[in-house]
Structure formats: structure tokens, C-alpha cells
Design an enzyme around this catalytic site. Sequence first.
Site, PDB file in Angstrom:
ATOM      1  N   HIS A  20      98.711 131.470 -45.330  1.00 39.32           N
ATOM      2  CA  HIS A  20      98.408 131.314 -43.893  1.00 39.32           C
ATOM      3  C   HIS A  20      97.879 132.625 -43.323  1.00 39.32           C
ATOM      4  O   HIS A  20      96.887 132.639 -42.584  1.00 39.32           O
ATOM      5  CB  HIS A  20      99.674 130.937 -43.098  1.00 39.32           C
ATOM      6  CG  HIS A  20     100.212 129.587 -43.381  1.00 39.32           C
ATOM      7  ND1 HIS A  20     101.540 129.382 -43.649  1.00 39.32           N
ATOM      8  CD2 HIS A  20      99.624 128.363 -43.416  1.00 39.32           C
ATOM      9  CE1 HIS A  20     101.747 128.092 -43.832  1.00 39.32           C
ATOM     10  NE2 HIS A  20     100.601 127.447 -43.708  1.00 39.32           N
TER      11      HIS A  20
ATOM     12  N   LYS B 238     107.231 115.800 -40.985  1.00 40.24           N
ATOM     13  CA  LYS B 238     107.847 116.909 -41.710  1.00 40.24           C
ATOM     14  C   LYS B 238     109.235 117.199 -41.153  1.00 40.24           C
ATOM     15  O   LYS B 238     109.478 117.042 -39.968  1.00 40.24           O
ATOM     16  CB  LYS B 238     106.978 118.168 -41.614  1.00 40.24           C
ATOM     17  CG  LYS B 238     105.633 118.022 -42.301  1.00 40.24           C
ATOM     18  CD  LYS B 238     104.849 119.315 -42.244  1.00 40.24           C
ATOM     19  CE  LYS B 238     103.518 119.170 -42.958  1.00 40.24           C
ATOM     20  NZ  LYS B 238     102.729 120.410 -42.900  1.00 40.24           N
TER      21      LYS B 238
ATOM     22  N   ARG C 119      93.355 124.643 -50.137  1.00 37.68           N
ATOM     23  CA  ARG C 119      93.891 125.192 -51.371  1.00 37.68           C
ATOM     24  C   ARG C 119      93.343 124.465 -52.582  1.00 37.68           C
ATOM     25  O   ARG C 119      93.088 125.064 -53.605  1.00 37.68           O
ATOM     26  CB  ARG C 119      95.426 125.069 -51.386  1.00 37.68           C
ATOM     27  CG  ARG C 119      96.126 125.910 -50.362  1.00 37.68           C
ATOM     28  CD  ARG C 119      97.602 125.634 -50.417  1.00 37.68           C
ATOM     29  NE  ARG C 119      97.840 124.203 -50.258  1.00 37.68           N
ATOM     30  CZ  ARG C 119      98.737 123.670 -49.465  1.00 37.68           C
ATOM     31  NH1 ARG C 119      99.519 124.436 -48.769  1.00 37.68           N
ATOM     32  NH2 ARG C 119      98.889 122.374 -49.370  1.00 37.68           N
TER      33      ARG C 119
ATOM     34  N   SER D 208     104.007 125.926 -47.864  1.00 36.45           N
ATOM     35  CA  SER D 208     105.300 126.101 -47.187  1.00 36.45           C
ATOM     36  C   SER D 208     106.367 125.188 -47.769  1.00 36.45           C
ATOM     37  O   SER D 208     107.509 125.595 -47.972  1.00 36.45           O
ATOM     38  CB  SER D 208     105.164 125.832 -45.690  1.00 36.45           C
ATOM     39  OG  SER D 208     104.354 126.795 -45.076  1.00 36.45           O
TER      40      SER D 208
END
Length: 174
Positions: free
Chosen positions: A23, A47, A98, A136
Site C-alpha cells: 500500500h 471483510k 498485484r 492485508s
Amino acid sequence: MSAGIVKRIGVYPGTFDPITLGHADIIRRGAKLVDRLVVGVTTNPSKDPMFTAEERLAMVRREIAALGVGNVEVVGFDALLMKFARAQDANIIVRGLRAVADFEYEYQMAGMNQQIDAEIETVFLMADVSLQPIASKLVKEIALYGGEIAPFVSPAVRQDVAVRVEKIGRCGEG
């Protein structure tokens, strides 16, 4: 804004639970592309966060201060991204990629966002090769199972995560 001068204002949204070196890399690089970068710390109903919204805001602000980038600000939001972007006068959404799986999801989101507000462009930045595997979710999982997360987060975030894991308990204990 003054007449004739269009400022490039970007929004980099995320839950940042916790903020990773990946990040931070996207923030540092994204800040070079715009006059002002707003890091939008949001909630995501799908989440289960390790940190509260307030804790994540403080964490992201601390990490950005350590980066030393002056044109970045951190704002919390709990709304549709495009409404938030418009409220920030943004004309760019910055997203980090990514892997191919990220692209498929982000491509779909960019298309939906364009339908909502065609004036706001989405810009994708590839994560640095050394940072591409960092997520994360995986950082939290590694920490919860007692693994070392130092390669993925700053020392301060590592400490934040360690304190939280100590409080909630590791997986596999008991």
C-alpha cells in the site's frame, strides 16, 4: 480551482487493515502522478476488520507521515466510492494491482465506476515486484498463526498487529 487550470486529484481507496508495504508503495508512487492524493480509508461489509476504522485512519496517517509525501491526505469514508471521489473533487481513482486475479476484479469495478461517473478515470499501478504477494488478509492470517510479518509491514504496523493479536489471541492456541 482557477479558470483554465485543472488539478489532478486522485483517490486511493482501501480498507488498509492493516496498511502494508505494498500500500505504501502505491501511495508513494501514486502521489507523483497527481497534485493531491486522497487516501480513502473505508469499511467493507464483506471483510471482518482486525482494526476499527479510527485505528486504521490513525495507522495510515502515521505511515504516510513516515513516507514524507506532502501532497497526500487521509480521509475516512463509508459511501459509494464514486460519490466519495466526487466529494473530494477527484478526477482519478488510483488502484494497485498485484496479480491477474486483481486485474479481473479491478477491471470489472472500473467499468461499473465509469457507468456511475464517466468523468473520473481509473489508473492502475502495478505493485513493485518484491511487494506483489503482499495482501492485508494474508498478513493478518500469518500474524494470527504466530508467523513473522516484518517483511510485509513497517515496524510500527508490525507492533500494532502484535498488540492486537495478543489481545484477541492466536489461532491454534487453547
